[in-house]
Design an enzyme around this catalytic site. Structure first.
Site, PDB file in Angstrom:
ATOM      1  CG  ASP A   1      -2.323 -19.510  17.315  1.00 17.28           C
ATOM      2  OD1 ASP A   1      -3.318 -20.186  17.593  1.00 17.28           O
ATOM      3  OD2 ASP A   1      -2.302 -18.819  16.004  1.00 17.28           O
TER       4      ASP A   1
ATOM      5  CG  ASP B   1       1.297 -15.999  16.648  1.00 19.76           C
ATOM      6  OD1 ASP B   1       1.713 -16.859  16.195  1.00 19.76           O
ATOM      7  OD2 ASP B   1       0.367 -15.172  16.556  1.00 19.76           O
TER       8      ASP B   1
ATOM      9  CD  GLU C   1      -8.700  -0.051  23.835  1.00 20.83           C
ATOM     10  OE1 GLU C   1      -9.636  -0.822  23.858  1.00 20.83           O
ATOM     11  OE2 GLU C   1      -7.948   0.468  22.859  1.00 20.83           O
TER      12      GLU C   1
ATOM     13  CG  HIS D   1      -2.470 -12.487  17.069  1.00 17.09           C
ATOM     14  ND1 HIS D   1      -2.024 -12.840  15.914  1.00 17.09           N
ATOM     15  CD2 HIS D   1      -3.773 -11.549  17.090  1.00 17.09           C
ATOM     16  CE1 HIS D   1      -2.793 -12.198  15.122  1.00 17.09           C
ATOM     17  NE2 HIS D   1      -3.792 -11.495  15.780  1.00 17.09           N
TER      18      HIS D   1
END
Length: 446
Positions: A428, A295, A149, A425
């Site tokens: 929110d 969320d 990553e 996600h």
């Protein structure tokens, strides 16, 4: 191509003799050049299910056993993310190659040792840079590094520090080589990785793009996920399906920065000596209020917990911690939140899932549904846009989302007055968390 994985002079009681493994049958197709490259850098961007991480794990286990002087350092931006990613992938590779008897695997701290020679695979996070730069090996040299990553590493200077840690001479007469492997999803075309490795690669760099179509082990249901994505979310499909660079234009939030900080009381701060006071960026508890938002996710989307603090006087939002994982039951969500130390905090969750909220309450959490209203998303965005957002480096998923959360466009490319239904996600969850601070027309919005 066949490769002997078990050395002749090491025959444990559980498995005497040699074992022959056919690598093409174990590894599969699509990574021939990657497997044989011996240049300094292998930069692999790819879609989900492209086998990039699993192939990389297989390569390291196979070649650690092939080169008796090789040691490997595995790095992610934050140490806590290694156990459920690279560490798990390397354990999987050991099982798939059938060489469990030859490896000693420890979880505290994370470490893998090849028993016949004492070679090691070390695991480190950039959140503790001294541990990255101070590794001393007992056998051979530290010649290989895997940065998983790599997109999470926003600073090229941090990468340069890692690059410099692969140093020292390889044994004389050995065919051993030094190499850094970077694997990542290419969410943003403006990331330094593109310019450094893909725009004009030198002869020491392999820049490779892979996608799910080279993964022969996907079944029909797996492939259908991508075909559905292609129809319903072409933007995400270009990146998560084809492995192309994400085109980012029109960010919703531009008023943010990544910066380490620590929440502390003024009394505790005054107890520190002058050097300690200057060593970190401290935020006083007395000047901020905490905010928690949740969320809900499902099979493919993550459940996301936002942990932050807000300073309404100086107009600052501090993003302190996060939970971000797909496939979690409500029980596991509750367990994760409690294990993170936030089990007694008041959490504002997506009110579209009242059943989930009731279940979390039954599991001991203090959860309340968010109060939604007309244009609540845009009202919340407008409120947050007036604040400076300071993001702790460990919040890697928040950083990914906020740097890709853009305004939507119509078919002609015209911007719409709504954000995309993607990378949202934690965005929110942040709005839910800040609900009580966002007022509109006499009622609280978010």
């Amino acid at each position: 191509m066949r490769h002997i994985l078990y050395p002749e002079d090491y025959k444990p009681q559980v498995n005497r003799g040699k074992k022959i493994v056919s690598l093409p049958e174990v590894v599969g197709r699509g990574y021939g050049t990657f497997w044989n490259w011996k240049g300094r850098y292998r930069a692999v961007k790819g879609s989900r299910a492209s086998k990039k991480s699993k192939t990389t794990a297989l390569w390291f286990i196979t070649n650690m056993m092939k080169y008796p002087d090789a040691n490997t350092l595995v790095v992610r931006k934050t140490y806590r993310t290694l156990k459920d990613s690279c560490f798990t992938e390397l354990k999987w590779a050991i099982h798939r190659l059938g060489v469990d008897a030859f490896w000693d695997i420890k979880e505290s701290p994370l470490e893998m040792t090849y028993k016949p020679t004492g070679q090691k695979i070390y695991f480190r996070g950039l959140d503790d840079p001294l541990k990255v730069t101070s590794i001393t090996v007992d056998q051979g040299c530290l010649c290989w590094m895997w940065i998983e990553e790599a997109y999470e590493i926003s600073s090229e200077d941090d990468f340069n520090m890692l690059d410099e840690s692969i140093r020292g001479a390889v044994p004389e007469g050995s065919d051993l080589f030094k190499q850094i492997t970077l694997t990542f999803n290419p969410w943003n075309e403006h990331h330094w990785l593109k310019k450094r490795f893909f725009d004009n690669p030198d002869d020491e760099t392999l820049a490779l793009t892979t996608n799910y179509m080279c993964n022969e082990w996907l079944d029909a249901a797996d492939r259908k996920v991508f075909e559905t994505m292609k129809k319903q979310n072409p933007r995400r499909y270009r990146v998560a399906g084809l492995g192309d660079w994400g085109i980012v234009d029109g960010l919703v939030y531009e008023n943010w920065k990544e910066e380490a900080f620590e929440i502390i009381s003024k009394a505790d701060f005054l107890d520190l000596d002058e050097a300690e006071q200057k060593a970190k960026n401290y935020v006083f508890k007395e000047s901020v209020k905490s905010a928690f938002g949740l969320d809900f996710g499902y099979t493919n989307d993550p459940a996301a917990l936002f942990v932050g603090f807000i300073d309404t006087k100086d107009k600052k939002i501090y993003v302190y911690d996060e939970m971000y994982a797909a496939g979690l039951s409500n029980e596991r969500i509750a367990n994760n939140i409690q294990s993170m130390g936030y089990g007694k905090e008041r959490i504002i969750a997506d009110s579209a899932e009242p059943k989930s909220i009731d279940q979390l309450k039954g599991l001991g959490l203090k959860v309340k549904g968010a109060e939604k209203g007309k244009d609540s998303v845009n009202h919340g965005i407008q409120f947050i846009q007036d604040y400076e957002i300071i993001i702790h480096p460990r919040c890697v998923n928040f950083l990914t989302e906020i740097s890709n959360y853009t305004w939507d466009k119509d078919k002609l490319g015209n911007k719409l007055n709504r954000p995309i239904d993607d990378f949202n996600h934690l965005m929110d969850a942040m709005r839910y968390a800040l609900e009580k601070f966002i007022a509109k027309g006499g009622r609280w919005m978010y």
